[in-house]
Each structure stands twice: as structure tokens, then as C-alpha cells.
Design a protein around this motif. Structure first.
Motif, mmCIF file in Angstrom:
data_model
loop_
_atom_site.group_PDB
_atom_site.id
_atom_site.type_symbol
_atom_site.label_atom_id
_atom_site.label_comp_id
_atom_site.label_asym_id
_atom_site.label_seq_id
_atom_site.Cartn_x
_atom_site.Cartn_y
_atom_site.Cartn_z
ATOM 1 N N ASP A 36 16.287 -63.783 31.439
ATOM 2 C CA ASP A 36 16.736 -62.429 31.724
ATOM 3 C C ASP A 36 18.206 -62.378 32.107
ATOM 4 O O ASP A 36 18.709 -61.335 32.521
ATOM 5 N N SER A 37 18.913 -63.517 31.955
ATOM 6 C CA SER A 37 20.325 -63.529 32.311
ATOM 7 C C SER A 37 21.037 -64.644 31.552
ATOM 8 O O SER A 37 20.412 -65.578 31.042
ATOM 9 N N PHE A 38 22.352 -64.517 31.480
ATOM 10 C CA PHE A 38 23.215 -65.574 30.962
ATOM 11 C C PHE A 38 24.498 -65.548 31.779
ATOM 12 O O PHE A 38 24.772 -64.601 32.515
ATOM 13 N N ARG A 39 25.275 -66.603 31.657
ATOM 14 C CA ARG A 39 26.550 -66.699 32.373
ATOM 15 C C ARG A 39 27.618 -67.156 31.390
ATOM 16 O O ARG A 39 27.406 -68.090 30.626
ATOM 17 N N ASP A 40 28.771 -66.460 31.430
ATOM 18 C CA ASP A 40 29.863 -66.838 30.547
ATOM 19 C C ASP A 40 31.182 -66.412 31.179
ATOM 20 O O ASP A 40 31.222 -65.599 32.107
ATOM 21 N N ASP A 41 32.270 -66.982 30.653
ATOM 22 C CA ASP A 41 33.616 -66.715 31.144
ATOM 23 C C ASP A 41 34.286 -65.648 30.284
ATOM 24 O O ASP A 41 34.208 -65.703 29.051
ATOM 25 N N LEU A 42 34.955 -64.706 30.933
ATOM 26 C CA LEU A 42 35.802 -63.758 30.223
ATOM 27 C C LEU A 42 37.237 -64.063 30.634
ATOM 28 O O LEU A 42 37.778 -63.497 31.579
ATOM 29 N N TYR A 43 37.827 -65.009 29.931
ATOM 30 C CA TYR A 43 39.092 -65.599 30.361
ATOM 31 C C TYR A 43 40.224 -64.566 30.394
ATOM 32 O O TYR A 43 40.427 -63.808 29.433
ATOM 33 N N TRP A 44 40.962 -64.579 31.493
ATOM 34 C CA TRP A 44 42.085 -63.675 31.682
ATOM 35 C C TRP A 44 43.104 -63.815 30.555
ATOM 36 O O TRP A 44 43.585 -62.823 30.012
ATOM 37 N N ARG A 45 43.415 -65.046 30.199
ATOM 38 C CA ARG A 45 44.469 -65.269 29.205
ATOM 39 C C ARG A 45 44.117 -64.681 27.843
ATOM 40 O O ARG A 45 44.990 -64.422 27.022
ATOM 41 N N THR A 46 42.813 -64.465 27.589
ATOM 42 C CA THR A 46 42.406 -63.930 26.287
ATOM 43 C C THR A 46 42.493 -62.416 26.236
ATOM 44 O O THR A 46 42.664 -61.857 25.146
ATOM 45 N N VAL A 47 42.371 -61.743 27.376
ATOM 46 C CA VAL A 47 42.327 -60.278 27.358
ATOM 47 C C VAL A 47 43.659 -59.647 27.747
ATOM 48 O O VAL A 47 43.835 -58.439 27.577
ATOM 49 N N GLU A 48 44.583 -60.435 28.276
ATOM 50 C CA GLU A 48 45.937 -59.927 28.557
ATOM 51 C C GLU A 48 46.935 -60.911 27.952
ATOM 52 O O GLU A 48 47.405 -61.839 28.613
ATOM 53 N N GLN A 49 47.258 -60.680 26.706
ATOM 54 C CA GLN A 49 48.194 -61.564 26.011
ATOM 55 C C GLN A 49 49.615 -60.992 25.991
ATOM 56 O O GLN A 49 50.558 -61.676 25.621
ATOM 57 N N THR A 50 49.739 -59.748 26.388
ATOM 58 C CA THR A 50 51.015 -59.095 26.640
ATOM 59 C C THR A 50 50.903 -58.432 28.007
ATOM 60 O O THR A 50 49.865 -57.827 28.310
ATOM 61 N N ARG A 51 51.921 -58.560 28.801
ATOM 62 C CA ARG A 51 51.841 -58.045 30.166
ATOM 63 C C ARG A 51 51.395 -56.585 30.200
ATOM 64 O O ARG A 51 51.938 -55.735 29.498
ATOM 65 N N ASN A 52 50.358 -56.352 31.052
ATOM 66 C CA ASN A 52 49.848 -55.011 31.322
ATOM 67 C C ASN A 52 49.206 -54.343 30.107
ATOM 68 O O ASN A 52 48.989 -53.128 30.108
ATOM 69 N N GLN A 53 48.854 -55.132 29.113
ATOM 70 C CA GLN A 53 48.099 -54.623 27.971
ATOM 71 C C GLN A 53 46.798 -55.414 27.855
ATOM 72 O O GLN A 53 46.818 -56.616 27.582
ATOM 73 N N PHE A 54 45.689 -54.720 28.073
ATOM 74 C CA PHE A 54 44.390 -55.387 28.107
ATOM 75 C C PHE A 54 43.557 -54.957 26.909
ATOM 76 O O PHE A 54 43.396 -53.763 26.645
ATOM 77 N N GLU A 55 43.021 -55.925 26.220
ATOM 78 C CA GLU A 55 42.068 -55.658 25.145
ATOM 79 C C GLU A 55 41.322 -56.946 24.838
ATOM 80 O O GLU A 55 41.846 -58.045 25.014
ATOM 81 N N LEU A 56 40.097 -56.758 24.373
ATOM 82 C CA LEU A 56 39.305 -57.923 23.999
ATOM 83 C C LEU A 56 39.642 -58.296 22.565
ATOM 84 O O LEU A 56 39.502 -57.463 21.663
ATOM 85 N N PRO A 57 40.112 -59.503 22.318
ATOM 86 C CA PRO A 57 40.453 -59.874 20.946
ATOM 87 C C PRO A 57 39.215 -59.894 20.051
ATOM 88 O O PRO A 57 38.088 -60.066 20.513
ATOM 89 N N ARG A 58 39.449 -59.725 18.771
ATOM 90 C CA ARG A 58 38.342 -59.630 17.818
ATOM 91 C C ARG A 58 37.424 -60.843 17.872
ATOM 92 O O ARG A 58 36.205 -60.728 17.721
ATOM 93 N N ASN A 59 38.003 -62.019 18.107
ATOM 94 C CA ASN A 59 37.161 -63.219 18.083
ATOM 95 C C ASN A 59 36.260 -63.348 19.309
ATOM 96 O O ASN A 59 35.467 -64.274 19.383
ATOM 97 N N LEU A 60 36.374 -62.434 20.266
ATOM 98 C CA LEU A 60 35.436 -62.413 21.386
ATOM 99 C C LEU A 60 34.461 -61.247 21.282
ATOM 100 O O LEU A 60 33.811 -60.875 22.259
ATOM 101 N N GLY A 61 34.369 -60.682 20.092
ATOM 102 C CA GLY A 61 33.433 -59.579 19.888
ATOM 103 C C GLY A 61 31.989 -59.970 20.132
ATOM 104 O O GLY A 61 31.184 -59.146 20.586
ATOM 105 N N ASP A 62 31.635 -61.225 19.841
ATOM 106 C CA ASP A 62 30.258 -61.673 20.079
ATOM 107 C C ASP A 62 29.915 -61.640 21.560
ATOM 108 O O ASP A 62 28.808 -61.251 21.946
ATOM 109 N N LEU A 63 30.862 -62.055 22.391
ATOM 110 C CA LEU A 63 30.619 -62.026 23.831
ATOM 111 C C LEU A 63 30.494 -60.591 24.320
ATOM 112 O O LEU A 63 29.599 -60.262 25.109
ATOM 113 N N GLN A 64 31.373 -59.724 23.868
ATOM 114 C CA GLN A 64 31.293 -58.313 24.248
ATOM 115 C C GLN A 64 29.942 -57.723 23.846
ATOM 116 O O GLN A 64 29.306 -56.999 24.620
ATOM 117 N N LYS A 65 29.505 -58.039 22.647
ATOM 118 C CA LYS A 65 28.228 -57.518 22.151
ATOM 119 C C LYS A 65 27.076 -57.988 23.017
ATOM 120 O O LYS A 65 26.175 -57.203 23.363
#
Length: 413
Positions: A36-65
Motif C-alpha cells: 500500500d506504499s512505496f518510497r522514492d526520491d524526488l531529487y531537487w537537482r532534477t526539478v530546478e535546473q534553472t534558478r527559481n524555475q520548477f518543473e518535472l522533466p519528461r524523463n521523470l513522468g513515470d514517477l509523477q504518474k
């Protein structure tokens, strides 16, 4: 005090955040387990690759899903908020500016996924320099510096994801002095639970019983230092199956998993347990880090997968009744989801002269890999020798269970 296994979270670690595996494979395996649960990392360096701009890159779509759809369907993730970001600093945050930058990342994650997750875990294995390369040591990894970060981000998480537990620690290597320092710096006032990774695979005693003994000790220490009960989250634990020092065989790993979970199902202070991890991270048989998984890289399931599935099928919805252990044999009684009397019995690791006798009607719950035919035959003939696999039994209402050594009996009505 009754302890209900269904009040806990039972899951596994994943590495979708590290771009390993995919949503469909992970979701199918998780649901096959009954987790009923899983654990995973949502790495900071992957979601903020430009200062103050946050987005989940396409290659992490599986984790988001998995986070979003899992949360909608009863499969809730523990998201680890880690590590640093080279846009701001290398290694661990050391200044107020570092912590402010980390807090902005935390806020974005909480706002984006707070409605879907089971908990947020602040950093991972800080006490051994997790996230720094080369590994930082000394004052940088002190509990004092970690608590500074925790104090900065807990209010952010509570504001942006109200009601979601904030988990602190991610403690590696059983460092109780670090826990004491964490308490002295007020850490337990800023978290809803404390997470640990109590691996013992390199210890002389690598048993499941040893893991639970240490967790019992930790629970006593936390209640003393925090002056209140604090739930313990076992966010990583496992026995690797590589070819080398500290290894367990695949069968040993499965046996230890099953025994540990059975014991932890009886501990009221345990909030959840996450096996590390679902998939092997590589196919080098000599590399320890490649061989923690329940499933090999080519998709074959190890015995530990079946052991966890069995536990979740029979004990996840059960209620702990009492401990009937005797003579270095472990005996645990549960009330199953349909009211059945369920007993789990085994000899403590290293003990080989323990026997089990049942008077009255019983049904043996078969375990993949165990010698079920031998146990069934011996119980019908008199008494069965206990071994490293637990014996799971459903007992009739008037049946009795007896545990014995060479002499002496412990009896449960």
C-alpha cells in the motif's frame, strides 16, 4: 494494547526518481505484492535546473504518474526531499541562504504532490553525509546542522501540504549518539515521525530478531529523550543477495523479511516498513548495491517477493493478539480479517532444537520455498521441528499450540 498491522504502511523502495524501471512495471509489481506504499526520491537537482524555475522533466513522468495515480488508488508514496543542488551549493546546506533555497524546492514539491503522498521525508542519511561527494564528515553531518534544516522546512511543509506527516532522520548505521544529539537540539519538536535504516547484513548477528531488538532499544531511547512516543518509520531495510561479504542467500533474505515483518506487525511504535528495494539495481552478482531487490533486473522474482506477498495477504489485515514465545522459539498470535486464529511460529536464528505441537484442528498456510509437506506430516504425527522458515497456522477455536525445547513446554490455549 492491541496493535493492528493494517494501521501501518507496508511498502518497498523504488528508483523511478533515478530513472530506473518504469511506471507500468513498478505498478504491476506493487499491486501483485499487495503493498500500500512505496518510497522514492524526488531529487531537487532534477526539478530546478534553472534558478527559481520548477518543473518535472519528461524523463521523470513515470514517477509523477505513480505518485499521482497511486495516491488516487490507495498506493501512497513516501517522497524523500533530497539532496543538494549545484545551482546553489555542493554537498549539504550550511548557510541560511542554502536552507532558504532548499525550502523553496520543498514548497514546490509539497504544493504539487501533497494531496497524493503518505509522508515527506526530509533528506536521506544525513548522518553519514548522504548527498555529498566526496562524503562530508565532522560538523557538517551533525544533528545540530540537520535540525537547522528541519526547523526551516517543517513550517513550509505544514503550510503547503497540511495533514501530511513530516518525517525526519533517515538515519543510517544505527548511530544512537546522533539520535541523542537530535533530541538535544529539539529535533523531535519538529517532526511527526523518525525514520531509520537499521541494516545489519554486515553484523555477526544478521537476523531479523536483531533488527527488531535494535528498534525496541531505539524506541525506548526516543520516548526518553523526546518525552513522548514518536512513531518510527523503517524507510529502508533489507538483506542483499550478492556474492560477497555481508550477503544472504536469496532464501535467507526471504526468511528474514518474513520474520521481521511478523515481529514489527506487533510493535505499536512502528508506523511503516519499506523493503529496500523492489528491483535489483544492476546485474553484477558481486556488487552488493545491485542485489537488494525483490525482483532481478530481467524480471524474475526472488523468494523474498513471495514472502512479502504472503505476509501482506495474511497479516496485513490482521490484529495482533499476544506473544506466546517460549524456549527461544518465537510464537505470535493474530486475529485474521475473518476472525481466524492465526499463529506464526519459528525458531530464533541459530536455534535448531525447537519443536511445535498442535492439539486440535489446524490448517497449515503454505509458504513458497518452505518444506510444507514435512511440517504438515510431522504435526499430524506428533510435533514438528522448527527451522528458519516461520510456520503459519490457522488454529481451530479449541486447538492448543505448544512450543518445546529438549525439555519443557510453553502452551497457548
Amino acid at each position: 494494547m492491541q496493535v493492528h498491522a493494517q494501521d501501518k504502511l507496508w511498502g518497498v523502495g523504488l528508483h523511478l526518481g533515478g530513472i530506473k524501471s518504469d511506471y507500468e512495471t513498478a505498478d504491476t509489481a506493487l499491486r501483485g505484492l499487495g503493498a500500500d506504499s512505496f518510497r522514492d526520491d524526488l531529487y531537487w537537482r532534477t526539478v530546478e535546473q534553472t534558478r527559481n524555475q520548477f518543473e518535472l522533466p519528461r524523463n521523470l513522468g513515470d514517477l509523477q504518474k505513480l505518485i499521482v495515480l497511486g495516491g488516487q488508488n490507495g498506493l501512497r508514496g513516501v517522497v524523500v526531499l533530497d539532496y543538494g543542488n549545484p545551482l546553489y551549493f555542493q554537498g549539504l546546506p550550511k548557510t541560511d541562504a542554502d536552507r532558504d533555497a532548499y525550502a523553496r524546492y520543498v514548497s514546490w514539491v509539497a504544493q504539487s504532490y501533497g494531496k497524493s503522498v503518505a509522508a515527506f521525508e526530509v533528506w536521506n542519511e544525513w548522518n553519514i553525509g548522504g548527498g555529498s561527494e566526496p562524503r562530508e564528515t565532522g560538523d557538517a553531518i551533525s544533528a545540530r546542522e540537520y535540525v537547522k534544516l528541519l526547523k526551516r522546512v517543517r513550517p513550509v511543509l505544514k503550510a503547503d501540504a497540511p495533514g501530511v506527516p513530516v518525517i525526519a532522520g533517515g538515519l543510517a548505521n544505527r548511530q544512537l549518539d546522533w539520535v541523542k544529539s537530535f533530541a538535544e537540539h529539539g529535533g523531535f519538536s519538529h517532526c511527526d515521525g523518525f525514520s531509520v535504516h537499521p541494516y545489519n547484513h554486515h553484523d555477526r548477528d544478521a537476523s531479523a530478531e536483531d533488527v527488531v531488538r535494535w528498534l525496541d532499544e531505539l524506541n525506548v531511547l526516543i520516548k526518553l529523550k523526546a518525552k513522548r512516543p514518536v512513531p518510527i518509520w523503517v524507510t529502508e531495510i533489507g538483506w542483499p543477495t550478492h556474492d560477497g561479504e555481508g550477503a544472504s542467500t536469496e532464501v535467507q533474505s526471504a526468511q528474514r523479511l518474513l520474520k521481521m515483518n511478523l515481529l514489527l506487525a506487533t510493535r505499536s511504535y512502528i508506523r511503516g516498513v519499506w523493503w529496500y528495494d523492489l528491483f535489483d539495481d544492476g546485474d553484477d552478482p558481486r556488487e552488493m548495491e545491485h542485489n537488494f531487490g525483490l525482483i532481478r533486473v530481467r524480471g524474475e522474482k526472488k523468494p523474498s517477493y513471495a514472502a512479502l506477498r504472503l505476509f501482506l495477504q495474511h497479516v496485513k489485515q490482521a490484529k495482533f493478539v499476544r506473544d506466546v514465545s517460549a524456549h527461544d522459539a518465537v510464537g505470535l498470535q493474530f486475529k485474521g480479517a475473518k476472525g481466524e486464529r492465526l499463529f506464526a511460529v519459528w525458531a530464533r536464528e541459530g536455534q535448531s532444537d525447537k519443536r511445535l505441537k498442535v492439539t486440535g484442528g489446524f490448517t497449515l498456510v503454505p509458504i513458497d520455498g518452505a518444506n510444507n509437506a514435512r511440517v504438515q506430516s510431522e504435526l499430524e504425527s506428533g510435533s514438528a521441528t522448527l527451522g528458519p522458515w516461520p510456520v503459519l497456522l490457522e488454529l481451530a477455536p479449541d486447538a492448543k499450540l505448544e512450543l518445546s525445547a529438549k525439555r519443557g513446554l510453553g502452551c497457548s490455549p
